[in-house]
Design an enzyme around this catalytic site. Structure first.
Site, PDB file in Angstrom:
ATOM      1  N   GLY A   1       0.817  -1.208   0.000  1.00  0.00           N
ATOM      2  CA  GLY A   1       0.000   0.000   0.000  1.00  0.00           C
ATOM      3  C   GLY A   1       0.846   1.251   0.000  1.00  0.00           C
TER       4      GLY A   1
ATOM      5  N   ARG B   1       4.052   5.847   1.989  1.00  0.00           N
ATOM      6  CA  ARG B   1       4.504   7.230   2.185  1.00  0.00           C
ATOM      7  C   ARG B   1       3.896   8.158   1.138  1.00  0.00           C
ATOM      8  NH1 ARG B   1      10.884   7.196   0.302  1.00  0.00           N
ATOM      9  NH2 ARG B   1      10.698   5.710  -1.394  1.00  0.00           N
TER      10      ARG B   1
ATOM     11  N   LYS C   1       4.297  12.324  -2.330  1.00  0.00           N
ATOM     12  CA  LYS C   1       5.174  11.238  -1.894  1.00  0.00           C
ATOM     13  C   LYS C   1       6.123  11.773  -0.828  1.00  0.00           C
ATOM     14  CE  LYS C   1       8.605   7.903  -3.580  1.00  0.00           C
ATOM     15  NZ  LYS C   1       9.325   7.394  -4.769  1.00  0.00           N
TER      16      LYS C   1
ATOM     17  N   ASP D   1       8.970   5.152   7.703  1.00  0.00           N
ATOM     18  CA  ASP D   1       8.665   6.380   8.435  1.00  0.00           C
ATOM     19  C   ASP D   1       7.714   7.291   7.669  1.00  0.00           C
ATOM     20  OD1 ASP D   1      10.266   7.435   6.421  1.00  0.00           O
ATOM     21  OD2 ASP D   1      11.991   7.787   7.725  1.00  0.00           O
TER      22      ASP D   1
ATOM     23  N   ASP E   1       4.036  -4.358  -7.567  1.00  0.00           N
ATOM     24  CA  ASP E   1       3.404  -3.172  -6.992  1.00  0.00           C
ATOM     25  C   ASP E   1       3.966  -1.880  -7.584  1.00  0.00           C
ATOM     26  OD1 ASP E   1       5.625  -4.299  -5.244  1.00  0.00           O
ATOM     27  OD2 ASP E   1       5.504  -2.272  -4.431  1.00  0.00           O
ATOM     28  N   ASN E   2       4.967  -1.997  -8.452  1.00  0.00           N
ATOM     29  CA  ASN E   2       5.518  -0.826  -9.133  1.00  0.00           C
ATOM     30  C   ASN E   2       5.183  -0.812 -10.623  1.00  0.00           C
ATOM     31  OD1 ASN E   2       6.715   0.053  -6.763  1.00  0.00           O
ATOM     32  ND2 ASN E   2       8.681  -0.896  -7.206  1.00  0.00           N
TER      33      ASN E   2
ATOM     34  N   ASP F   1       6.953   5.036 -10.095  1.00  0.00           N
ATOM     35  CA  ASP F   1       7.756   4.656  -8.923  1.00  0.00           C
ATOM     36  C   ASP F   1       9.253   4.654  -9.218  1.00  0.00           C
ATOM     37  OD1 ASP F   1       5.407   4.475  -7.595  1.00  0.00           O
ATOM     38  OD2 ASP F   1       5.363   2.310  -7.424  1.00  0.00           O
TER      39      ASP F   1
END
Length: 503
Positions: free
Chosen positions: A99, A102, A127, A139, A266-267, A276
């Site tokens: 998901g 960031r 992003k 983070d 996922d990219n 990405d």
């Protein structure tokens, strides 16, 4: 509100007309949340060309409200911020739920119609805008270094004519983000008709949620592939079209020596565009096995692996769509589009790069010999094709700048003779051929060392090199004599640069 008429840039930051189409899907597809503000944001760079896609006046770049909005510090009127859930295969291994760890989607606004979005709609995504429910051990932040690289490469790829997400701007902050060492943070604003990816479908398939799988597929078809709705099996048609587009864009990557670095499912965009940007690179000293991502220890995403991995990813998408397609044979039939689409596109591009107007069966031997020669001599990819345009059929002396790239000069001379003979077969004219080759073989690409220079200056609050590099890369095929040094071979220290998944 409709987009302004062509050529009229009238939207301000506050009047961007958000439509939030993805937010119209059920709540299981995302989490609504606000970006986490950053301290004392400042503009690092912005693209007027990207702004033009959404009719945003570039004079907005100087306004504090623009910086605050695209730092994630303020929410624009009409925006419904959210982070999407998806899953995926990472380095060939099923990674489960991922998901937007960031990234926060602000929503979509009307844009200029494009081939990959007939409705003319563009999503804006921040992003590095803070923690989300999908951050896992991360983070939620991005560093200035990686944000500048993505900003510049997105716009560079667009100028090269390669389907890609775009980058509106980078906003910096003195807040520190921990990677290998503490680094200053940043937020990049990305743009694309949609950020739905292969992993978005895998998420629902592997969770045995066929209703959501169908909802997502219908959303994609209705909004981005409406012509497929009339197909006898729209979901098979979707797989076939995405397969074709994926094959074509990877052929375009190969033709300019671009390496994505992390071709996880996922990219991979459901529109077949480049998204990405992480540890990417442009080929310099040619090595078909080159690995641009320092984290890719097995070489899964090496340059020569990209076409095969693209096909592997399409198979993963086919598996996810199988409950909707119905029969395995129908899914396999759709996947058969990959190889011919890739080979035909690459063949078309290579003929253009070599200045050949016709296609002959024996041309494959010429190009194979060329790449073998480039591999043996580790010839700079971009300079080779650019200088090849200066070759004149009856003037061997014209070869010298190109010939100087080779250690084995006699081997080059032998290949050049084959090439000249091929040009003679179609009565090629030097001046005309040079113009056509210059139009497809860039002189300027985003070499790692150029990005590094811009990054180091930006880390000291000097953003002039980011702006200059953007301006150069927006005109990659032009001569730009005042910027000749940006087309030079990389310096020796450039060989020590490494990019990884933290980049």
């Amino acid at each position: 509100m409709n987009a302004p008429e062509s050529g009229l840039l009238r939207f301000t930051t506050e009047t961007l007309p958000f439509e939030n189409s993805f937010a119209g899907l059920p709540a299981s597809f995302y989490t609504r949340l606000r970006p986490t503000p950053i301290r004392a944001p400042y503009l690092v760079g912005a693209s007027a060309r990207a702004a033009g896609l959404i009719s945003l006046d570039p004079s907005e770049f100087t306004r504090e409200s623009f910086v605050e909005a695209f730092a994630g510090n303020t929410i624009l009127p009409g925006s419904v911020p959210l982070s999407a859930v998806y899953s995926g295969h990472q380095f060939g291994v099923w990674a489960g739920q991922l998901g937007d760890g960031r990234a926060i989607l602000l929503g979509d606004v009307p844009g200029k119609p494009a081939a990959d979005d007939p409705a003319g709609r563009i999503e804006l995504q921040l992003k590095g805008s803070g923690l989300t429910p999908y951050s896992r051990m991360g983070d939620g932040r991005a560093v200035l270094r990686s944000s500048i690289r993505e900003f510049l490469c997105s716009e560079a790829m667009a100028a090269l004519g390669i389907p890609t997400s775009r980058a509106l701007c980078v906003v910096g902050t003195d807040m520190l983000v921990m990677r290998e060492t503490p680094e200053t943070g940043a937020v990049a604003t990305r743009m694309a008709p949609t950020f739905v990816r292969f992993g978005s479908f895998e998420h629902w398939y592997y969770n045995d949620r066929k209703d959501e799988l169908k909802q997502l597929a219908d959303y994609v078809i209705d909004n981005f592939y409406p012509a497929l709705r009339d197909a006898s099996n729209p979901y098979q048609a979707l797989l076939a079209e995405v397969t074709r587009r994926t094959a074509a864009v990877i052929a375009q990557w190969q033709s300019v020596g671009f390496m994505h670095g992390v071709m996880n499912t996922d990219n991979m965009s459901i529109l077949g565009i480049t998204i990405d940007y992480g540890p990417f690179g442009f080929m310099e000293a040619f090595d078909a096995h080159h690995i641009c991502n320092h984290s890719d220890h097995q070489g899964r995403y090496a340059y020569d692996m990209q076409p095969r991995i693209g096909q592997w990813n399409c198979f993963a998408l086919a598996q996810a769509l199988l409950p909707l397609i119905g029969e395995v044979d129908d899914a396999q039939a759709a996947l058969e589009a990959y190889k011919p689409a890739y080979e035909d596109k690459l063949d078309e591009l290579l003929h253009a790069k070599l200045g050949l107007k016709s296609r002959l069966p024996e041309d494959s031997a010429l190009t194979e010999a060329m790449f073998t020669l480039m591999q043996a001599n580790h010839v700079d990819f971009t300079l080779f094709f650019r200088r090849l345009g200066d070759l004149r059929i009856e003037d061997l002396a014209s070869d010298e700048p190109l010939r100087d790239l080779f250690i084995d000069r006699p081997a080059f001379d032998a290949w050049a003779m084959q090439y000249r003979n091929r040009l003679k077969q179609e009565n090629s004219r030097d001046v005309e051929r040079r113009m056509s080759m210059y139009a497809v073989n860039p002189k300027y690409v985003l070499r790692n060392y150029l990005a590094q220079i811009a990054i180091e200056k930006a880390q000291n609050k000097d953003f002039s090199e980011v702006a200059k590099l953007l301006a150069i890369l927006e005109r990659p095929f032009d001569e730009q004599p005042e910027n000749e040094r940006y087309a030079d071979l990389p310096p020796d220290w450039a060989g020590q640069l490494e990019v990884s998944c933290s980049s």
